[in-house]
Enzyme design. Structure first.
Site, mmCIF file in Angstrom:
data_model
loop_
_atom_site.group_PDB
_atom_site.id
_atom_site.type_symbol
_atom_site.label_atom_id
_atom_site.label_comp_id
_atom_site.label_asym_id
_atom_site.label_seq_id
_atom_site.Cartn_x
_atom_site.Cartn_y
_atom_site.Cartn_z
ATOM 1 N N GLY A 23 129.537 14.138 -8.973
ATOM 2 C CA GLY A 23 129.824 15.372 -7.594
ATOM 3 C C GLY A 23 130.878 16.115 -9.348
ATOM 4 N N THR A 24 131.827 17.183 -8.193
ATOM 5 C CA THR A 24 132.495 18.290 -8.645
ATOM 6 C C THR A 24 132.333 18.784 -9.496
ATOM 7 O OG1 THR A 24 135.176 18.034 -8.439
ATOM 8 C CG2 THR A 24 133.504 16.852 -10.407
ATOM 9 N N THR A 25 133.235 20.002 -9.690
ATOM 10 C CA THR A 25 132.664 20.779 -10.925
ATOM 11 C C THR A 25 134.286 21.638 -11.708
ATOM 12 O OG1 THR A 25 130.757 21.616 -9.316
ATOM 13 C CG2 THR A 25 132.152 23.928 -11.688
#
Length: 217
Positions: A23-25
């Site tokens: 997940g996340t960026t």
């Protein structure tokens, strides 16, 4: 099992395989006289938004920063450990503390624990005698980059970086590009959200901004 960003989750109760959830960026890019780091603010637990205002950019000192993605407990340990290593070397005067030396030290720690890994994906960037940016994964791989994106939103973010990156970008231009890359991921990736923290690290220290496409949270 609870998962946030890169937490592990069994595929099924009958399998022993481990799935790494990305997940996340997070984004990093080297400008003409600085390094820019950017990251979103959403923490996910599966498809549930566990927290909307997580800080994913932290500072080892005023000119060296890290982006964080993965297991929160592992990241907290690694961040505190790296700060202690940095300040010990500064106080003792044993050696110059550079961005590359910190990244190399951390990649050795991650490589030594690869069979019981710290579940993290980290960018370390900053300015010592010049701007430097390194990408580290949980197995201890380390690459030096001019621009890079990690996490579930990285395909979208990387497209923005590929289109807009130039080696002669000013710090302000690089901040705008890094923010745009993460904001684009927010539009298309369900694990990336809320807003963006973007920071510029130069010989004069760091300058940070927060950007929110929609203030209603």
């Amino acid at each position: 099992m609870v998962k946030m960003n890169n937490f592990i989750e069994p595929d099924t109760p009958s399998k022993n395989n481990i799935k790494i959830l990305k997940g996340t960026t997070t984004v990093g890019l080297v400008a003409k006289d600085s390094v820019v780091l950017a990251a979103d603010r959403r923490a996910s637990a599966g498809f549930f938004v566990a927290n909307k205002m997580v800080r994913k950019i932290v500072y080892i000192d005023d000119r060296i920063g890290m982006t964080t993605a993965g297991s929160v407990a592992d990241l907290q340990f690694i961040y505190n450990y790296m700060k202690n290593i940095y300040h010990y070397n500064v106080i003792s005067g044993n050696r110059p503390v550079t961005v590359k030396s910190l990244a190399t030290y951390l990649t050795n720690v991650l490589s030594q624990s690869k069979y019981f890994p710290y579940l993290v994906q980290i960018l370390i960037g900053g300015y010592d005698t010049q701007p430097r940016l390194f990408n580290l994964d949980y197995l201890g791989d380390m690459t030096e980059e001019t621009y890079v994106a990690t996490g579930s939103g990285s395909p979208v973010a990387m497209g923005v970086l590929e289109d807009g990156y130039r080696p002669d970008l000013s710090g302000e231009e690089a901040m705008d590009l890094g923010a745009r890359a993460v904001l684009s991921a927010i539009k298309r990736d369900s694990f990336t959200g809320t807003g963006v923290i973007v920071t510029k690290l130069s010989k004069d220290g760091h300058v940070e901004r927060e950007i929110y496409p929609n203030r209603k949270m």
